[in-house]
Design a protein around this motif. Structure first.
Motif, PDB file in Angstrom:
ATOM      1  N   ARG A 186       0.958  -0.994  -0.200  1.00  0.00           N
ATOM      2  CA  ARG A 186      -0.337   0.044   0.198  1.00  0.00           C
ATOM      3  C   ARG A 186       0.919   1.024  -0.049  1.00  0.00           C
ATOM      4  O   ARG A 186       0.853   1.949  -0.717  1.00  0.00           O
ATOM      5  CB  ARG A 186      -0.662   0.371   1.201  1.00  0.00           C
ATOM      6  CG  ARG A 186      -1.307   0.786   1.277  1.00  0.00           C
ATOM      7  CD  ARG A 186      -2.701   1.307   2.346  1.00  0.00           C
ATOM      8  NE  ARG A 186      -3.552   0.287   2.397  1.00  0.00           N
ATOM      9  CZ  ARG A 186      -4.778   0.493   2.344  1.00  0.00           C
ATOM     10  NH1 ARG A 186      -5.579   1.679   1.947  1.00  0.00           N
ATOM     11  NH2 ARG A 186      -5.718  -0.268   2.318  1.00  0.00           N
ATOM     12  N   ALA A 187       1.829   1.019   0.635  1.00  0.00           N
ATOM     13  CA  ALA A 187       2.420   2.665   0.672  1.00  0.00           C
ATOM     14  C   ALA A 187       3.102   2.951  -0.415  1.00  0.00           C
ATOM     15  O   ALA A 187       3.632   4.566  -0.555  1.00  0.00           O
ATOM     16  CB  ALA A 187       4.003   2.288   2.010  1.00  0.00           C
ATOM     17  N   GLN A 188       3.363   1.936  -1.204  1.00  0.00           N
ATOM     18  CA  GLN A 188       3.419   2.516  -2.740  1.00  0.00           C
ATOM     19  C   GLN A 188       3.112   3.228  -3.652  1.00  0.00           C
ATOM     20  O   GLN A 188       3.216   3.927  -4.673  1.00  0.00           O
ATOM     21  CB  GLN A 188       4.207   1.246  -3.596  1.00  0.00           C
ATOM     22  CG  GLN A 188       5.952   0.849  -2.979  1.00  0.00           C
ATOM     23  CD  GLN A 188       5.845  -0.244  -3.628  1.00  0.00           C
ATOM     24  OE1 GLN A 188       5.192  -1.287  -3.848  1.00  0.00           O
ATOM     25  NE2 GLN A 188       7.338  -1.143  -3.710  1.00  0.00           N
ATOM     26  N   ILE A 189       1.479   2.560  -3.327  1.00  0.00           N
ATOM     27  CA  ILE A 189       0.568   3.800  -3.902  1.00  0.00           C
ATOM     28  C   ILE A 189       0.763   4.466  -3.863  1.00  0.00           C
ATOM     29  O   ILE A 189       0.576   5.432  -5.488  1.00  0.00           O
ATOM     30  CB  ILE A 189      -0.534   3.128  -3.733  1.00  0.00           C
ATOM     31  CG1 ILE A 189      -0.927   1.555  -4.000  1.00  0.00           C
ATOM     32  CG2 ILE A 189      -2.183   3.897  -4.646  1.00  0.00           C
ATOM     33  CD1 ILE A 189      -1.979   0.650  -3.561  1.00  0.00           C
ATOM     34  N   GLU A 190       0.704   5.559  -2.927  1.00  0.00           N
ATOM     35  CA  GLU A 190       0.525   7.250  -3.013  1.00  0.00           C
ATOM     36  C   GLU A 190       1.876   7.807  -3.996  1.00  0.00           C
ATOM     37  O   GLU A 190       1.809   8.637  -4.342  1.00  0.00           O
ATOM     38  CB  GLU A 190       0.314   7.691  -1.859  1.00  0.00           C
ATOM     39  CG  GLU A 190       0.011   9.479  -1.550  1.00  0.00           C
ATOM     40  CD  GLU A 190      -0.986   9.258  -2.370  1.00  0.00           C
ATOM     41  OE1 GLU A 190      -0.954  10.217  -2.792  1.00  0.00           O
ATOM     42  OE2 GLU A 190      -1.924   9.004  -2.246  1.00  0.00           O
ATOM     43  N   ALA A 191       3.083   6.957  -3.434  1.00  0.00           N
ATOM     44  CA  ALA A 191       4.413   7.677  -4.050  1.00  0.00           C
ATOM     45  C   ALA A 191       4.119   7.404  -5.508  1.00  0.00           C
ATOM     46  O   ALA A 191       4.658   8.428  -6.673  1.00  0.00           O
ATOM     47  CB  ALA A 191       4.939   7.268  -3.495  1.00  0.00           C
ATOM     48  N   CYS A 192       3.277   6.668  -6.148  1.00  0.00           N
ATOM     49  CA  CYS A 192       3.616   6.054  -7.609  1.00  0.00           C
ATOM     50  C   CYS A 192       2.988   7.403  -8.337  1.00  0.00           C
ATOM     51  O   CYS A 192       2.944   8.014  -9.707  1.00  0.00           O
ATOM     52  CB  CYS A 192       2.721   5.017  -7.733  1.00  0.00           C
ATOM     53  SG  CYS A 192       4.148   3.463  -7.460  1.00  0.00           S
ATOM     54  N   LEU A 193       1.258   7.618  -7.684  1.00  0.00           N
ATOM     55  CA  LEU A 193       0.370   8.780  -7.627  1.00  0.00           C
ATOM     56  C   LEU A 193       1.042   9.933  -7.355  1.00  0.00           C
ATOM     57  O   LEU A 193       0.827  10.692  -8.621  1.00  0.00           O
ATOM     58  CB  LEU A 193      -0.734   8.882  -7.158  1.00  0.00           C
ATOM     59  CG  LEU A 193      -1.649   7.544  -6.881  1.00  0.00           C
ATOM     60  CD1 LEU A 193      -2.528   7.512  -5.942  1.00  0.00           C
ATOM     61  CD2 LEU A 193      -2.683   6.974  -8.610  1.00  0.00           C
ATOM     62  N   GLU A 194       1.435  10.108  -7.203  1.00  0.00           N
ATOM     63  CA  GLU A 194       2.131  11.315  -6.606  1.00  0.00           C
ATOM     64  C   GLU A 194       3.171  12.121  -7.838  1.00  0.00           C
ATOM     65  O   GLU A 194       3.733  13.358  -8.000  1.00  0.00           O
ATOM     66  CB  GLU A 194       3.336  11.810  -5.279  1.00  0.00           C
ATOM     67  CG  GLU A 194       3.824  13.577  -4.670  1.00  0.00           C
ATOM     68  CD  GLU A 194       4.743  13.682  -5.690  1.00  0.00           C
ATOM     69  OE1 GLU A 194       5.152  14.589  -5.701  1.00  0.00           O
ATOM     70  OE2 GLU A 194       5.666  12.363  -5.894  1.00  0.00           O
ATOM     71  N   ALA A 195       3.790  10.823  -8.184  1.00  0.00           N
ATOM     72  CA  ALA A 195       5.154  10.825  -9.328  1.00  0.00           C
ATOM     73  C   ALA A 195       4.825  10.758 -11.094  1.00  0.00           C
ATOM     74  O   ALA A 195       5.404  11.709 -11.596  1.00  0.00           O
ATOM     75  CB  ALA A 195       6.131   9.068  -9.635  1.00  0.00           C
ATOM     76  N   GLY A 196       3.169  11.076 -10.989  1.00  0.00           N
ATOM     77  CA  GLY A 196       2.020  10.757 -11.886  1.00  0.00           C
ATOM     78  C   GLY A 196       2.062   9.548 -13.539  1.00  0.00           C
ATOM     79  O   GLY A 196       1.869  10.019 -14.277  1.00  0.00           O
ATOM     80  N   ALA A 197       2.775   8.647 -12.702  1.00  0.00           N
ATOM     81  CA  ALA A 197       1.920   7.542 -13.204  1.00  0.00           C
ATOM     82  C   ALA A 197       0.750   7.150 -13.277  1.00  0.00           C
ATOM     83  O   ALA A 197      -0.475   7.941 -12.687  1.00  0.00           O
ATOM     84  CB  ALA A 197       1.754   5.822 -11.543  1.00  0.00           C
ATOM     85  N   THR A 198       0.007   6.725 -14.174  1.00  0.00           N
ATOM     86  CA  THR A 198      -0.962   6.556 -14.418  1.00  0.00           C
ATOM     87  C   THR A 198      -1.643   5.139 -14.750  1.00  0.00           C
ATOM     88  O   THR A 198      -2.904   4.932 -15.402  1.00  0.00           O
ATOM     89  CB  THR A 198      -1.293   7.018 -16.880  1.00  0.00           C
ATOM     90  OG1 THR A 198      -0.727   6.526 -17.222  1.00  0.00           O
ATOM     91  CG2 THR A 198      -0.905   8.491 -16.576  1.00  0.00           C
ATOM     92  N   PHE A 199      -1.039   4.048 -14.216  1.00  0.00           N
ATOM     93  CA  PHE A 199      -0.855   2.946 -13.900  1.00  0.00           C
ATOM     94  C   PHE A 199      -0.538   2.264 -13.556  1.00  0.00           C
ATOM     95  O   PHE A 199       0.369   2.814 -12.978  1.00  0.00           O
ATOM     96  CB  PHE A 199      -1.838   1.857 -15.307  1.00  0.00           C
ATOM     97  CG  PHE A 199      -0.696   1.564 -16.628  1.00  0.00           C
ATOM     98  CD1 PHE A 199      -0.047   0.475 -15.990  1.00  0.00           C
ATOM     99  CD2 PHE A 199      -0.165   2.710 -17.155  1.00  0.00           C
ATOM    100  CE1 PHE A 199       1.450   0.003 -17.048  1.00  0.00           C
ATOM    101  CE2 PHE A 199       1.236   2.545 -17.361  1.00  0.00           C
ATOM    102  CZ  PHE A 199       2.122   0.966 -17.791  1.00  0.00           C
ATOM    103  N   LEU A 200      -1.019   1.192 -12.825  1.00  0.00           N
ATOM    104  CA  LEU A 200      -0.654   0.211 -11.701  1.00  0.00           C
ATOM    105  C   LEU A 200      -0.091  -1.142 -12.228  1.00  0.00           C
ATOM    106  O   LEU A 200      -1.022  -1.457 -12.334  1.00  0.00           O
ATOM    107  CB  LEU A 200      -0.686   0.575  -9.991  1.00  0.00           C
ATOM    108  CG  LEU A 200      -0.847   1.728  -9.275  1.00  0.00           C
ATOM    109  CD1 LEU A 200      -1.231   1.959  -7.987  1.00  0.00           C
ATOM    110  CD2 LEU A 200       0.757   2.439  -9.207  1.00  0.00           C
ATOM    111  N   VAL A 201       0.782  -2.060 -11.965  1.00  0.00           N
ATOM    112  CA  VAL A 201       0.695  -2.627 -11.937  1.00  0.00           C
ATOM    113  C   VAL A 201       1.986  -3.764 -10.936  1.00  0.00           C
ATOM    114  O   VAL A 201       2.398  -3.627  -9.763  1.00  0.00           O
ATOM    115  CB  VAL A 201       1.965  -3.344 -13.424  1.00  0.00           C
ATOM    116  CG1 VAL A 201       1.758  -4.842 -13.815  1.00  0.00           C
ATOM    117  CG2 VAL A 201       1.467  -2.977 -14.193  1.00  0.00           C
TER     118      VAL A 201
END
Length: 223
Positions: free
Chosen positions: A83-98
Motif C-alpha cells: 500500500r505504501a508504494q501506491i501514493e508515491a506512484c500517484l504523486e510521481a505521475g503514474a497513470t497505471f499500476l501493475v
C-alpha cells in the motif's frame, strides 16, 4: 458493504490502456538520465504504454520525468507490492499500476486508487477472485513458469470472460503464441529494452525493437 461489492463499482478500467499496443515494455531504469530518451524511443517505435518497475532507487523519479517530458508516453509503475508504494506512484505521475501478485490487503488498497490497475495472478482461483473484484485485465505472472500458453488455453473454456497481460519469460519467439489467444490483450516483456542497449545509450536499437513489437498481431480487437 463487502469488499467484493465495493471494489467492482470503483475500479477504473485498464482495458482501454492495455489495448493501445500488443506489447507493454517492462523497464528497469538504473540511471535516471536514461529515462526520457528510453521512453521517447519506445513511443517513437509505437509502444506508448511503459511499465517502469519499482526495482531501483531512481524508478519513481524516472516515472516523474517520463510523465512530465515525454509526449505520448503513458507511464505506469510496476512491481507494486504494498500500500505504501501506491501514493508515491500517484504523486510521481503514474497513470497505471501493475502488481506481480495480489494479496487481499493490496486488492483493498487498489480499490482506493483513482487510476487503472493490472493486478497479478498465477492460478485460476486467483484470476477468478480478481475478476470477481472488478479487475478487468490481469497480469499473468510469471507466465512461462506458471503454464504459459497452455494454461491460458485450458482456462479459456470455463472462464471465457477473463482478460490477461502475460508477463515473464516472454520474448519475440513466443509472444505471437500468446497474442494469438483471444483472452490476451497484450504481453509484457523486457526484450524491447535490452540492458546492454540502455547502458550503451543505443536508443535507436530500442526504437527498432519497439517498432517490430508494435507490429505483432493480436487474435482479438479490444476497446
Amino acid at each position: 458493504m463487502s469488499l467484493t461489492r465495493g471494489l467492482a463499482s470503483r475500479l477504473p478500467s485498464a482495458l482501454p490502456l492495455v489495448a493501445k499496443a500488443p506489447v507493454v515494455p517492462v523497464v528497469v531504469i538504473e540511471r535516471l538520465e536514461d529515462a526520457v530518451p528510453l521512453a521517447r524511443a519506445l513511443v517513437e517505435g509505437g509502444l506508448p504504454l511503459i511499465e517502469v518497475t519499482l526495482r531501483t532507487a531512481v524508478a519513481l523519479e524516472a516515472v516523474r520525468h517520463i510523465a512530465a517530458e515525454v509526449e505520448g508516453a503513458i507511464v505506469g509503475a510496476g512491481t507494486v507490492v504494498e500500500r505504501a508504494q501506491i501514493e508515491a506512484c500517484l504523486e510521481a505521475g503514474a497513470t497505471f499500476l501493475v502488481s506481480p501478485g495480489t494479496t487481499p490487503s493490496l486488492a483493498e488498497a487498489f480499490a482506493e486508487t483513482p487510476i487503472p490497475v493490472m493486478a497479478g495472478c498465477a492460478t485460476a482461483s486467483e484470476a477468478m477472485r480478481l475478476a470477481e473484484l472488478g479487475f478487468e485485465v490481469l497480469k499473468f505472472f510469471p507466465a512461462e513458469a506458471s503454464g504459459g500458453v497452455a494454461f491460458l488455453k485450458s482456462i479459456a473454456g470455463p472462464l471465457p470472460h477473463l482478460r490477461f497481460c502475460p508477463t515473464g519469460g516472454i520474448g519475440p519467439a513466443n509472444a505471437p503464441d500468446y497474442l494469438a489467444l483471444p483472452s490476451v490483450v497484450a504481453v509484457g516483456g523486457s526484450w524491447v529494452v535490452p540492458a546492454d542497449a540502455i547502458r550503451a545509450g543505443d536508443f535507436g536499437k530500442v526504437r527498432d525493437l519497439a517498432k517490430a513489437a508494435a507490429g505483432l498481431k493480436r487474435a482479438a480487437r479490444f476497446g
